[in-house]
Design a protein around this motif. Structure first.
Motif, PDB file in Angstrom:
ATOM      1  N   LEU A   1       1.320   4.175  -2.974  1.00  0.00           N
ATOM      2  CA  LEU A   1       1.076   5.598  -2.713  1.00  0.00           C
ATOM      3  C   LEU A   1       2.234   6.456  -3.206  1.00  0.00           C
TER       4      LEU A   1
ATOM      5  N   GLU B   1       2.295   9.211  -6.218  1.00  0.00           N
ATOM      6  CA  GLU B   1       2.730  10.585  -5.958  1.00  0.00           C
ATOM      7  C   GLU B   1       3.815  11.009  -6.936  1.00  0.00           C
TER       8      GLU B   1
ATOM      9  N   ARG C   1       0.833  -1.210   0.000  1.00  0.00           N
ATOM     10  CA  ARG C   1       0.000   0.000   0.000  1.00  0.00           C
ATOM     11  C   ARG C   1       0.865   1.256   0.000  1.00  0.00           C
TER      12      ARG C   1
END
Length: 339
Positions: A289, A293, A285
């Motif tokens: 992320l 980004e 996870r």
């Protein structure tokens, strides 16, 4: 400043130091150069710590030469006078080694110095010593420092050390002096020599903390004027790319201490292998992320990326200095840098 006015307060080494200083640099140096290295070191410590000695004490200590020294008056034993004295018969490097040993790491006494040595370095040295010796050291350095060092020793060794500390009575002065002498000659001298006298290492450490623009400004002319030194400095430098050589456990500790947005910025533009090294040591996870980004931030200024990488480098260095991770700048375990 307090004046030493009673010869009875001086120990043997201090009396020798007074006489050598009173003889003057030339005569005293010729006498001192006949001493063994460990004797030179011991006398030097006493000489540097003398402070001001009254003329009366000087005369008392050199009664056989009263007619020559009756007008000597006061003399002062300081770091500066000691350094000049040693330079009369020792090489510059040897003088600096002895003086650095006396001046640092920070602390006037042997145990104050030991309390300022990085716990990882001290633990690495002590793990090869007898448990009784380690126990003595643990009782003499600062408790908070001793706790950190014990935490880095093998568990079976810790149990033996703790047992000896509990059973320890007053340590005989001669035993304590032997331990101090061994630590000073075998550990502190090498520690200071390693950390304090490699000008290339010092320069590499400085450049590790500079922005890329300043780094280029310094290195480009240096490579033209002093190519060998420039090459040596680059070898010693720890760069962001060297983070790719960290062990998985170390990279995980680093990631936990970094801001996610800053990490994404630092990884922007890196080759896939380097990105994978970081992202592969994150949870699925968290890794996703960071990937998102990186993709969403679009074009960014190179200076911002460089600043983010420098910040993460500083974090890695601090973690290494705290003993939480080990870092290397060449991937060779034999040349692992232990902070």
């Amino acid at each position: 400043m307090k004046v030493r006015s009673d010869h009875k307060t001086l120990n043997g080494l201090e009396k020798a130091a007074v006489i050598l200083l009173a003889l003057g640099e030339e005569r005293g140096a010729r006498l001192m150069e006949r001493l063994e290295d460990d004797e030179i070191r011991e006398v030097s410590y006493s000489m540097a710590g003398l402070g001001t000695v009254s003329g009366k004490v000087v005369e008392r200590l050199i009664q056989d030469f009263t007619h020559r020294f009756s007008g000597t008056g006061e003399l002062a034993g300081t770091f500066d006078t000691t350094e000049r004295f040693l330079s009369k018969f020792l090489s510059g490097d040897r003088v600096q080694e002895i003086m650095a040993d006396m001046r640092g790491p920070a602390g006037r006494t042997m145990w104050e110095k030991m309390s300022n040595v990085n716990e990882q370095v001290l633990a690495t040295y002590l793990r090869n010593e007898h448990p009784q010796t380690i126990a003595v050291v643990m009782t003499k350095i600062r408790p908070e420092h001793a706790a950190k060092v014990l935490g880095l020793l093998p568990q079976n060794l810790v149990q033996m050390v703790v047992s000896r500390i509990i059973k320890m009575e007053a340590v005989p002065r001669d035993v304590l002096e032997d331990v101090e002498k061994t630590l000073r000659s075998e550990f502190m001298a090498n520690y200071v020599r390693t950390l304090g006298h490699d000008s290339h290492a010092i320069m590499a450490e400085i450049l590790n903390r500079t922005e890329k623009g300043l780094f280029d400004t310094i290195m480009e002319p240096l490579e033209r004027r002093m190519p060998e030194s420039a090459h040596r400095i680059k070898q010693l430098m720890f760069t962001f790319e060297d983070l790719g050589k960290l062990e998985p456990q170390a990279i995980q500790v680093l990631i936990r201490n970094c801001d996610t947005a800053q990490l994404a910025l630092a990884l922007k533009g890196l080759d896939d292998g380097m990105q994978i090294h970081f992202l592969g040591n994150m949870s699925e996870r968290a890794g996703n992320l960071v990937r998102d980004e990186i993709e969403l931030m679009g074009p960014v200024r190179a200076s911002d990326v460089e600043a983010a990488r420098l910040s993460i480098l500083r974090t890695a260095k601090q973690l290494a200095e705290d003993g939480q991770i080990l870092i290397t700048n060449n991937g060779d375990q034999a040349n692992m840098l232990v902070y």
